[in-house]
Scaffold this motif. Sequence first.
Motif, PDB file in Angstrom:
ATOM      1  N   MET A 287       0.829  -1.201   0.000  1.00 32.39           N
ATOM      2  CA  MET A 287       0.000   0.000   0.000  1.00 32.39           C
ATOM      3  C   MET A 287       0.869   1.260   0.000  1.00 32.39           C
ATOM      4  O   MET A 287       0.590   2.226  -0.724  1.00 32.39           O
ATOM      5  N   ARG A 288       1.925   1.254   0.800  1.00 33.49           N
ATOM      6  CA  ARG A 288       2.835   2.404   0.811  1.00 33.49           C
ATOM      7  C   ARG A 288       3.508   2.586  -0.538  1.00 33.49           C
ATOM      8  O   ARG A 288       3.680   3.714  -1.012  1.00 33.49           O
ATOM      9  N   GLN A 290       2.294   1.723  -3.460  1.00 34.39           N
ATOM     10  CA  GLN A 290       1.310   2.246  -4.403  1.00 34.39           C
ATOM     11  C   GLN A 290       1.051   3.728  -4.176  1.00 34.39           C
ATOM     12  O   GLN A 290       0.908   4.495  -5.130  1.00 34.39           O
ATOM     13  N   ARG A 291       1.007   4.138  -2.910  1.00 35.09           N
ATOM     14  CA  ARG A 291       0.815   5.562  -2.619  1.00 35.09           C
ATOM     15  C   ARG A 291       2.000   6.383  -3.104  1.00 35.09           C
ATOM     16  O   ARG A 291       1.830   7.468  -3.670  1.00 35.09           O
ATOM     17  N   PHE A 294       1.755   6.713  -6.769  1.00 33.95           N
ATOM     18  CA  PHE A 294       0.651   7.579  -7.186  1.00 33.95           C
ATOM     19  C   PHE A 294       1.010   9.049  -7.035  1.00 33.95           C
ATOM     20  O   PHE A 294       0.728   9.870  -7.904  1.00 33.95           O
ATOM     21  N   PHE A 295       1.638   9.391  -5.900  1.00 39.48           N
ATOM     22  CA  PHE A 295       1.967  10.789  -5.657  1.00 39.48           C
ATOM     23  C   PHE A 295       3.306  11.165  -6.287  1.00 39.48           C
ATOM     24  O   PHE A 295       3.618  12.319  -6.408  1.00 39.48           O
TER      25      PHE A 295
END
Length: 295
Positions: A287-288, A290-291, A294-295
């Motif tokens: 999840m980290r 992917q974040r 994304f950013f």
Amino acid sequence: MVGHRLRRQFYCFLFHNPVLQDELFATSYMVKPRVLCGIRTLFFVYCFTVLTSNLIVNIVHGAGWNWAAYFTTLTYFGITLYYGVAAFTTMRFLKKQLWAAQQRAEAIDEVRTPDSGMQLVDVETKQTEESQRVYVVPSVAHQLALASQWLLYETFTCYAPLVTLIYWVLLFPTQSDMLDVPLDQWMGISMHAINCLFMITEVLCSKIPYRWSHFSAVVVFLAMYLGLAYFMVAVYGFYVYPFFESRYFGGYIALLCLLIVNIVAIVWVVMLMVHRLRDIVLPRWLMRRQRATFF
């Protein structure tokens, strides 16, 4: 009545078990399904090559049925079978994903308006209807393949450290001269060391869980192998491993078997904790990642 109840429980286990899903057996936290399929296929080919080479060498040396009585051989056969089943289920999952993607693409083409040709009308509703329409109930053979993969995975990851530990601690000091030939060295290292490397790779790459209740199956397999070992003694007068002979341990064979069961129990608890930790840490890491992407 009892047979009907057993069939009903078996059916519920196959089709109403939340664990027996393709996503848990054919996907990974670390790599994409295609990469996972490639890894499992490569490992299957390697294990099959080692197992076949070992069989040919033992046939040439006239080992006969003694070859199939070794715990290392049986566990390595289980590893080979596991990777064969795992590669098959992963390939089937990829094929199903490709088919579903084609169905979604066709659904999107169908909802395009004839005027603009590009504007979509109620795409979410159409895609939901399409996903419900293309859903296929899994067959009994497919669910049995997943259940077999689950059982093979738990036994493979539990027995691999046991094989490595017993071989390098108890057997190798007295049988090191048997690995003078390069072919024997390759097979010995593959079956007694690289098997743990395969185990670590599979634990990190897969999502297959561990269950407390399945430890009984591991103990049953050990008891069955103990029966096979002494069957070889009774029929052929052959001790598969020297520590099964009473003169080596002064008749304390039962204590030795109990010690092995305790070692397996410790390995099982450790693997259970590792899997619980994996299922907590790796999703957070993913999840980290992917974040951050994304950013």
